[in-house]
Design a protein around this motif. Sequence first.
Motif, short mmCIF file in Angstrom:
data_model
loop_
_atom_site.label_atom_id
_atom_site.label_comp_id
_atom_site.label_asym_id
_atom_site.label_seq_id
_atom_site.Cartn_x
_atom_site.Cartn_y
_atom_site.Cartn_z
N ASP A 104 0.82 -1.21 0.00
CA ASP A 104 0.00 0.00 0.00
C ASP A 104 0.86 1.25 0.00
O ASP A 104 0.64 2.18 -0.77
N GLN A 105 1.86 1.23 0.90
CA GLN A 105 2.76 2.37 1.04
C GLN A 105 3.50 2.61 -0.28
O GLN A 105 3.62 3.74 -0.75
N GLN A 106 3.94 1.49 -0.92
CA GLN A 106 4.67 1.62 -2.18
C GLN A 106 3.78 2.24 -3.26
O GLN A 106 4.21 3.11 -4.01
N SER A 107 2.50 1.80 -3.29
CA SER A 107 1.64 2.35 -4.35
C SER A 107 1.36 3.83 -4.11
O SER A 107 1.26 4.60 -5.06
N HIS A 108 1.29 4.26 -2.84
CA HIS A 108 1.13 5.70 -2.56
C HIS A 108 2.40 6.46 -2.98
O HIS A 108 2.33 7.55 -3.53
#
Length: 222
Positions: free
Chosen positions: A65-69
């Motif tokens: 999730d963090q990577q996609s943000h």
Amino acid sequence: MYSIEAYLPPSVRTWVDESLRSLRVKLIDSGILASPSQNGESKAVTDAKTRLKGAEDQLRDMRNDQQSHRDDLSKDYGSDDIFRALKGRCISTDSAEYTYEMCFMERTVQKSRKGGAQTGMGTFTRFDKVVVDDDVPADGKGVGSGERLALKFENGQTCWNGPARSTTAILACAEVDEIWKIVEEEKCVYRMEVGTPAACDITGGRSSAGEDMIVNERKDEL
Ligand code: MAN
């Protein structure tokens, strides 16, 4: 222990056997001793492993999730982040036997108008600039001529005997978001012409690459 048991009278021996068995069951139930069906692992260890696995899965999901943000933040959405607000907004149009859909900064798809599965024509990879030279039709729904901002959608569903499908959506200033035209320039390589108010606001801001953004020459015509 058993050698001592051998000297005990049978009734006492049975009592000792039973006591040992019930103690063993209690130890297994309380997780201290491994049950024979647990590959030599006690229940406490199995439970701890399950909890660890759950926490690891959760951590992995949160990292994804963090990577996609982060990916989203690092993409160039143009001056004043005009395009960030458009992300995920979908527009569609019918052309020949298909309905084509373009979701800004997300993906393009082709659906048969007779129903059935849809075909991915690419996911958004980057902004691009293209030089176009078209006559603008009377209704104004055309990209005109000059340098235009384009959205690149790549790595779509693989074409039979061909490349992965890809789409270039060329943007031009218009009052509403609308797909004006779609052509398959080569097999599975699609070109969309899209009108959007977002393209009207590109007035020489700087992209993250430090280059001038495109000045939409049609702005003054409208
Ligand atoms: C489908 C569509 C067409 C494409 C062919 C290639 O019919 O995606 O646009 O040309 O597949 O086989």
